[in-house]
Design a protein around this motif. Structure first.
Motif, PDB file in Angstrom:
ATOM      1  N   ALA A 267       0.807  -1.217   0.000  1.00  0.00           N
ATOM      2  CA  ALA A 267       0.000   0.000   0.000  1.00  0.00           C
ATOM      3  C   ALA A 267       0.844   1.272   0.000  1.00  0.00           C
ATOM      4  O   ALA A 267       0.311   2.373  -0.188  1.00  0.00           O
ATOM      5  CB  ALA A 267      -0.935   0.002   1.216  1.00  0.00           C
ATOM      6  N   LEU A 268       2.149   1.133   0.192  1.00  0.00           N
ATOM      7  CA  LEU A 268       3.021   2.309   0.263  1.00  0.00           C
ATOM      8  C   LEU A 268       3.368   2.874  -1.107  1.00  0.00           C
ATOM      9  O   LEU A 268       3.946   3.954  -1.199  1.00  0.00           O
ATOM     10  CB  LEU A 268       4.317   1.959   1.003  1.00  0.00           C
ATOM     11  N   GLY A 269       3.042   2.160  -2.159  1.00  0.00           N
ATOM     12  CA  GLY A 269       3.351   2.632  -3.506  1.00  0.00           C
ATOM     13  C   GLY A 269       4.612   1.998  -4.054  1.00  0.00           C
ATOM     14  O   GLY A 269       5.053   0.952  -3.583  1.00  0.00           O
ATOM     15  N   GLU A 270       5.210   2.654  -5.038  1.00  0.00           N
ATOM     16  CA  GLU A 270       6.329   2.043  -5.756  1.00  0.00           C
ATOM     17  C   GLU A 270       7.700   2.427  -5.211  1.00  0.00           C
ATOM     18  O   GLU A 270       8.671   1.708  -5.441  1.00  0.00           O
ATOM     19  CB  GLU A 270       6.256   2.420  -7.239  1.00  0.00           C
ATOM     20  N   ASN A 271       7.797   3.563  -4.518  1.00  0.00           N
ATOM     21  CA  ASN A 271       9.118   4.017  -4.078  1.00  0.00           C
ATOM     22  C   ASN A 271       9.445   3.439  -2.699  1.00  0.00           C
ATOM     23  O   ASN A 271       9.416   4.121  -1.680  1.00  0.00           O
ATOM     24  CB  ASN A 271       9.173   5.542  -4.041  1.00  0.00           C
ATOM     25  N   VAL A 272       9.766   2.152  -2.692  1.00  0.00           N
ATOM     26  CA  VAL A 272       9.976   1.417  -1.439  1.00  0.00           C
ATOM     27  C   VAL A 272      11.285   0.636  -1.498  1.00  0.00           C
ATOM     28  O   VAL A 272      11.614   0.012  -2.506  1.00  0.00           O
ATOM     29  CB  VAL A 272       8.815   0.439  -1.159  1.00  0.00           C
ATOM     30  N   ILE A 273      12.015   0.702  -0.400  1.00  0.00           N
ATOM     31  CA  ILE A 273      13.214  -0.114  -0.192  1.00  0.00           C
ATOM     32  C   ILE A 273      12.910  -1.070   0.956  1.00  0.00           C
ATOM     33  O   ILE A 273      12.415  -0.655   2.006  1.00  0.00           O
ATOM     34  CB  ILE A 273      14.431   0.763   0.162  1.00  0.00           C
ATOM     35  N   PHE A 274      13.195  -2.356   0.766  1.00  0.00           N
ATOM     36  CA  PHE A 274      12.981  -3.343   1.817  1.00  0.00           C
ATOM     37  C   PHE A 274      14.326  -3.704   2.445  1.00  0.00           C
ATOM     38  O   PHE A 274      15.289  -3.985   1.730  1.00  0.00           O
ATOM     39  CB  PHE A 274      12.310  -4.599   1.264  1.00  0.00           C
TER      40      PHE A 274
END
Length: 208
Positions: free
Chosen positions: A125-132
């Motif tokens: 749900a955070l969108g596309e600009n995510v670092i795991f």
């Protein structure tokens, strides 16, 4: 043995100087070198010179994401606590750990899966600009792989450094065989402290 007195502010500087001495003659791209050095500083383990694997352009992609205010999602509160929030917030980003979320706990128990797996789903749900930044749960990496293949999420970077003996090596290999940019500690070594160290090393290339 008499110990040398070192002022608190000098300890990190001295430590990195010692690390650099040990890395003399070791060829590592500069933007990767600072990450490897910080992981060694965190763990006192020079095996990471060989163990830490970077996909092509992983660092550049991560830095671009952070410049644009990326979210960082961790699989432990320890990794979350270790990330430098000041640096991240200055870049417009935010850190998240959903492991203690009551809804995640209920969902995981109902389905008979790990909270780490449900946390990865919630991060969609955070969108596309995510670092795991995964330092503990190999099931988080497995779930990320499934979510990516299903087109439900497209991370900018996966930091895959869970530590342990059960499915850890296999989960890391799964990420390394995919198309998502990664920084992975190949083998059994890793941990939440390593995940946070890699995040901070990236952040410090941009803001400190």
């Amino acid at each position: 043995m008499e110990m040398e007195f070192v002022k608190p502010m000098e300890i990190e500087t001295r430590s990195f100087a010692i690390i650099e001495e040990h890395l003399e003659g070791v060829s590592i791209p500069e933007n990767q070198r600072s990450i490897v050095k910080r992981v060694i500083h965190t763990t006192a383990d020079f095996d990471y010179v060989e163990n830490l694997k970077f996909s092509d352009h992983a660092v550049e992609t991560a830095l671009d994401a952070l410049k644009q205010g990326a979210h960082i999602v961790t699989d432990t509160n320890m990794a979350y606590a270790g990330i430098n929030k000041k640096s991240l917030h200055q870049l417009g980003g935010e850190a998240h750990c959903f492991m203690s979320d009551p809804e995640v706990a209920i969902e995981a128990k109902t389905r008979g899966v790990t909270r780490a797996m449900v946390s990865m789903e919630k991060a969609c749900a955070l969108g596309e600009n995510v670092i795991f930044a995964i330092g503990n749960a190999p099931t988080a990496l497995v779930q990320l792989d499934e979510l990516i293949r299903a087109g439900k999420i497209a991370p900018k970077l996966i930091i895959g450094v869970p530590v342990g003996f059960v499915n850890v090596v296999e989960a890391k290999e799964l990420i390394m065989q995919g198309t998502t940019p990664y920084i992975v500690a190949q083998g059994r070594k890793g941990g939440s402290n390593v995940a946070a160290a890699i995040c901070n090393a990236l952040l410090y290339q941009l803001y400190r």
